[in-house]
Motif scaffolding. Structure first.
Motif, PDB file in Angstrom:
ATOM      1  N   VAL A   1       0.867  -1.181   0.000  1.00  0.00           N
ATOM      2  CA  VAL A   1       0.000   0.000   0.000  1.00  0.00           C
ATOM      3  C   VAL A   1       0.900   1.225   0.000  1.00  0.00           C
ATOM      4  CG1 VAL A   1      -1.685   1.343   1.317  1.00  0.00           C
ATOM      5  CG2 VAL A   1      -1.946  -1.136   1.107  1.00  0.00           C
ATOM      6  N   TRP A   2       0.684   2.101  -0.992  1.00  0.00           N
ATOM      7  CA  TRP A   2       1.492   3.301  -1.151  1.00  0.00           C
ATOM      8  C   TRP A   2       0.828   4.451  -0.415  1.00  0.00           C
ATOM      9  CZ3 TRP A   2       5.980   5.257  -2.136  1.00  0.00           C
ATOM     10  CH2 TRP A   2       6.111   6.576  -2.568  1.00  0.00           C
ATOM     11  N   THR A   3       1.571   5.118   0.486  1.00  0.00           N
ATOM     12  CA  THR A   3       1.020   6.194   1.303  1.00  0.00           C
ATOM     13  C   THR A   3       1.301   7.577   0.738  1.00  0.00           C
ATOM     14  OG1 THR A   3       2.998   6.444   2.683  1.00  0.00           O
ATOM     15  CG2 THR A   3       1.408   4.751   3.333  1.00  0.00           C
ATOM     16  N   GLY A   4       2.094   7.655  -0.302  1.00  0.00           N
ATOM     17  CA  GLY A   4       2.534   8.943  -0.819  1.00  0.00           C
ATOM     18  C   GLY A   4       3.970   9.244  -0.455  1.00  0.00           C
ATOM     19  N   SER A   5       4.482   8.565   0.585  1.00  0.00           N
ATOM     20  CA  SER A   5       5.872   8.758   0.995  1.00  0.00           C
ATOM     21  C   SER A   5       6.594   7.442   1.264  1.00  0.00           C
ATOM     22  CB  SER A   5       5.944   9.635   2.250  1.00  0.00           C
ATOM     23  OG  SER A   5       5.217   9.033   3.311  1.00  0.00           O
ATOM     24  N   GLU A   6       5.846   6.372   1.510  1.00  0.00           N
ATOM     25  CA  GLU A   6       6.476   5.087   1.777  1.00  0.00           C
ATOM     26  C   GLU A   6       5.548   3.964   1.349  1.00  0.00           C
ATOM     27  OE1 GLU A   6       6.976   4.004   5.891  1.00  0.00           O
ATOM     28  OE2 GLU A   6       5.472   5.461   6.528  1.00  0.00           O
ATOM     29  N   ARG A   7       6.134   2.781   1.238  1.00  0.00           N
ATOM     30  CA  ARG A   7       5.389   1.583   0.863  1.00  0.00           C
ATOM     31  C   ARG A   7       5.203   0.706   2.095  1.00  0.00           C
ATOM     32  NH1 ARG A   7       6.175   0.411  -4.998  1.00  0.00           N
ATOM     33  NH2 ARG A   7       7.247   2.191  -5.893  1.00  0.00           N
ATOM     34  N   LEU A   8       3.958   0.352   2.386  1.00  0.00           N
ATOM     35  CA  LEU A   8       3.626  -0.456   3.557  1.00  0.00           C
ATOM     36  C   LEU A   8       3.312  -1.878   3.106  1.00  0.00           C
ATOM     37  CD1 LEU A   8       1.252   2.014   5.462  1.00  0.00           C
ATOM     38  CD2 LEU A   8       3.739   1.790   5.654  1.00  0.00           C
ATOM     39  N   THR A   9       3.943  -2.840   3.746  1.00  0.00           N
ATOM     40  CA  THR A   9       3.682  -4.247   3.451  1.00  0.00           C
ATOM     41  C   THR A   9       3.094  -4.990   4.649  1.00  0.00           C
ATOM     42  OG1 THR A   9       5.983  -4.785   4.043  1.00  0.00           O
ATOM     43  CG2 THR A   9       5.501  -4.348   1.714  1.00  0.00           C
ATOM     44  N   GLU A  10       3.430  -4.592   5.874  1.00  0.00           N
ATOM     45  CA  GLU A  10       2.898  -5.255   7.066  1.00  0.00           C
ATOM     46  C   GLU A  10       1.426  -4.906   7.232  1.00  0.00           C
ATOM     47  OE1 GLU A  10       5.148  -4.365  10.498  1.00  0.00           O
ATOM     48  OE2 GLU A  10       7.070  -4.896   9.601  1.00  0.00           O
ATOM     49  N   ARG A  11       0.619  -5.902   7.509  1.00  0.00           N
ATOM     50  CA  ARG A  11      -0.827  -5.685   7.559  1.00  0.00           C
ATOM     51  C   ARG A  11      -1.231  -4.771   8.708  1.00  0.00           C
ATOM     52  NH1 ARG A  11      -5.920  -7.856   9.041  1.00  0.00           N
ATOM     53  NH2 ARG A  11      -7.369  -7.850   7.270  1.00  0.00           N
ATOM     54  N   THR A  12      -0.541  -4.850   9.838  1.00  0.00           N
ATOM     55  CA  THR A  12      -0.897  -3.983  10.967  1.00  0.00           C
ATOM     56  C   THR A  12      -0.676  -2.512  10.614  1.00  0.00           C
ATOM     57  OG1 THR A  12       1.331  -4.344  11.874  1.00  0.00           O
ATOM     58  CG2 THR A  12      -0.454  -5.732  12.704  1.00  0.00           C
ATOM     59  N   ARG A  13       0.412  -2.221   9.912  1.00  0.00           N
ATOM     60  CA  ARG A  13       0.676  -0.834   9.507  1.00  0.00           C
ATOM     61  C   ARG A  13      -0.307  -0.385   8.430  1.00  0.00           C
ATOM     62  NH1 ARG A  13       6.638   0.416   7.987  1.00  0.00           N
ATOM     63  NH2 ARG A  13       5.762   2.514   8.211  1.00  0.00           N
ATOM     64  N   VAL A  14      -0.682  -1.299   7.550  1.00  0.00           N
ATOM     65  CA  VAL A  14      -1.660  -0.961   6.519  1.00  0.00           C
ATOM     66  C   VAL A  14      -3.009  -0.638   7.152  1.00  0.00           C
ATOM     67  CG1 VAL A  14      -2.983  -1.906   4.589  1.00  0.00           C
ATOM     68  CG2 VAL A  14      -0.516  -2.245   4.685  1.00  0.00           C
ATOM     69  N   LEU A  15      -3.435  -1.451   8.106  1.00  0.00           N
ATOM     70  CA  LEU A  15      -4.716  -1.203   8.771  1.00  0.00           C
ATOM     71  C   LEU A  15      -4.712   0.129   9.510  1.00  0.00           C
ATOM     72  CD1 LEU A  15      -5.532  -4.745  10.209  1.00  0.00           C
ATOM     73  CD2 LEU A  15      -6.681  -3.591   8.313  1.00  0.00           C
ATOM     74  N   ASP A  16      -3.620   0.424  10.189  1.00  0.00           N
ATOM     75  CA  ASP A  16      -3.541   1.693  10.919  1.00  0.00           C
ATOM     76  C   ASP A  16      -3.562   2.873   9.950  1.00  0.00           C
ATOM     77  OD1 ASP A  16      -2.980   2.980  13.641  1.00  0.00           O
ATOM     78  OD2 ASP A  16      -1.371   3.818  12.414  1.00  0.00           O
ATOM     79  N   TYR A  17      -2.874   2.748   8.839  1.00  0.00           N
ATOM     80  CA  TYR A  17      -2.859   3.835   7.845  1.00  0.00           C
ATOM     81  C   TYR A  17      -4.252   4.053   7.247  1.00  0.00           C
ATOM     82  CZ  TYR A  17      -2.227   5.949   3.237  1.00  0.00           C
ATOM     83  OH  TYR A  17      -2.360   6.729   2.120  1.00  0.00           O
ATOM     84  N   LEU A  18      -4.947   2.957   6.882  1.00  0.00           N
ATOM     85  CA  LEU A  18      -6.271   3.087   6.281  1.00  0.00           C
ATOM     86  C   LEU A  18      -7.299   3.587   7.294  1.00  0.00           C
ATOM     87  CD1 LEU A  18      -6.424  -0.108   4.042  1.00  0.00           C
ATOM     88  CD2 LEU A  18      -5.942   2.248   3.352  1.00  0.00           C
ATOM     89  N   ALA A  19      -7.112   3.277   8.579  1.00  0.00           N
ATOM     90  CA  ALA A  19      -8.049   3.774   9.587  1.00  0.00           C
ATOM     91  C   ALA A  19      -7.955   5.285   9.734  1.00  0.00           C
ATOM     92  CB  ALA A  19      -7.777   3.100  10.930  1.00  0.00           C
ATOM     93  N   ARG A  20      -6.769   5.855   9.543  1.00  0.00           N
ATOM     94  CA  ARG A  20      -6.562   7.293   9.721  1.00  0.00           C
ATOM     95  C   ARG A  20      -6.693   8.092   8.419  1.00  0.00           C
ATOM     96  NH1 ARG A  20      -3.851   7.841  14.742  1.00  0.00           N
ATOM     97  NH2 ARG A  20      -3.190   5.821  15.569  1.00  0.00           N
TER      98      ARG A  20
END
Length: 365
Positions: free
Chosen positions: A284-303
């Protein structure tokens, strides 16, 4: 660690308390004019009841302590969880007529009240309440209040306790049985030379690794297993070629509605989960970094929220699967999914937030 002291709130007299205090004051004024002893007695009794009703509820609350057992809770939208609050009676007296108030944000249902009665001396009691967030986001609140008017019910005394609580509501979870779009990206993710290399090296052992549940017994390397005393599985060359699927949400706020943006975030999570289950490198691309761990992806999508200051997608990420409400593709030649009601004249792939999401993603190409 010392707990913060509860905040004292000014008592709130009930209507009956105002009546008794007013009658007592009238009787006292009448007694001073007539010098009647029984009027003095009535006024003293009524004023004494008012003072007692003012003092006793605060005395009960002074002996109580509160603690949140789950200060941080994470769950998906549509799921339910239980919040536990421990209430300790630190006095040697039995307490009655208590009301606990959990001051939640309006998005989580607002204020929740529960009557608590019959607290024994030095008793620890757990108050459990159900929480079911209906909107994605991160919610935080600080205070839980206890109030009482016991034993006379004339004046309500309150104390506010600091019990910080954070609820992280992840996007709604959807399970996809198939997704042609991800399957096509997976098959196209390997370079042509990598596919030829995989066919030419099929069956060639690259290395051995510890046996994992679900591995085929045909892949067990028995000689290494006998030497190491534990099952070892052969890893072939073709297992090392992994396709990557990069997913991103265009956060520019110009064209998003609340429903379409929530649909885009839920779609991103569903596509990410399907890619992970397809043995792909889901990113998942955040605009500044690439997230692969599901916990970090969930936290990013929640916010994640629409941002008027969000930059346009970078052209260097043309291979990324973009979810956007903009009428034009975010970058030249990218995989673009338009999210919105109606239809777009320029989008080949689209998702309507008013229609069932799973059915649309399972036929998306």
């Amino acid at each position: 660690m010392d707990r913060p002291r509860p905040k004292f709130c000014f008592p709130r007299p009930a209507f009956a308390a105002w009546m008794i205090f007013g009658l007592g004051l009238c009787f006292f004024l009448a007694a001073t004019n007539t010098l009647s002893g029984w009027l003095y007695v009535l006024s003293a009794l009524m004023l004494g009841v008012s003072v007692t009703g003012f003092y006793l509820p605060g005395r009960q609350l002074r002996a109580l302590q509160l603690e949140r057992l789950q200060p941080v809770v994470s769950l998906h939208v549509g799921e339910t969880c239980t919040l536990s609050l421990q209430i300790v009676n630190g006095s040697a007296a039995r307490l009655h007529g208590l009301i606990a108030i959990d001051r939640r944000p309006e998005a989580l249902g607002g204020k929740v009240e529960q009557a608590l009665d019959g607290f024994k001396a030095h008793e620890n009691r757990s108050w459990q309440s159900t929480l079911a967030p209906m909107r994605r986001g991160v919610y935080h609140w600080e205070n839980v209040a206890l109030q009482s008017a016991a034993p006379l019910g004339l004046i309500w005394s309150s104390r506010v306790y600091a019990c910080p609580t954070t609820v992280v509501a992840y996007p709604r979870l959807f399970k996809l049985e198939r997704c042609p779009l991800i399957e096509d990206l997976t098959s196209q993710g390997r370079p042509e030379t990598a596919r030829h290399f995989a066919r030419s090296t099929e069956g060639i052992t690259c290395t051995v690794r510890p046996y994992r549940q679900g591995d085929s017994l045909k892949a067990v390397h028995w000689r290494s297993s006998a030497r190491r005393g534990a099952l070892q599985t052969r890893e072939f060359e073709q297992e090392r070629t992994i396709a990557a699927v990069v997913i991103a949400v265009d956060c520019r706020a110009d064209y998003w509605t609340e429903a379409s943006f929530e649909c885009a975030v839920e779609s991103a999570l569903a596509l990410y989960d399907f890619a992970r289950e397809s043995d792909c490198l889901a990113v998942v691309w955040t605009g500044s970094e690439r997230l692969t761990e599901r916990t970090r992806v969930l936290d990013y999508l929640a916010r994640l929220m629409p941002d008027p200051a969000a930059p346009a997608p970078q052209s260097a990420l043309a291979a990324t699967l973009w979810l956007s409400a903009h009428p034009q593709p975010p970058t030249e030649g990218c995989d673009w999914i338009w999210v919105g009601t109606g239809s777009s004249s320029t989008a080949r792939k689209s998702i309507d937030p008013l229609l069932p999401l799973v059915e649309q993603l399972e036929v998306l190409r």
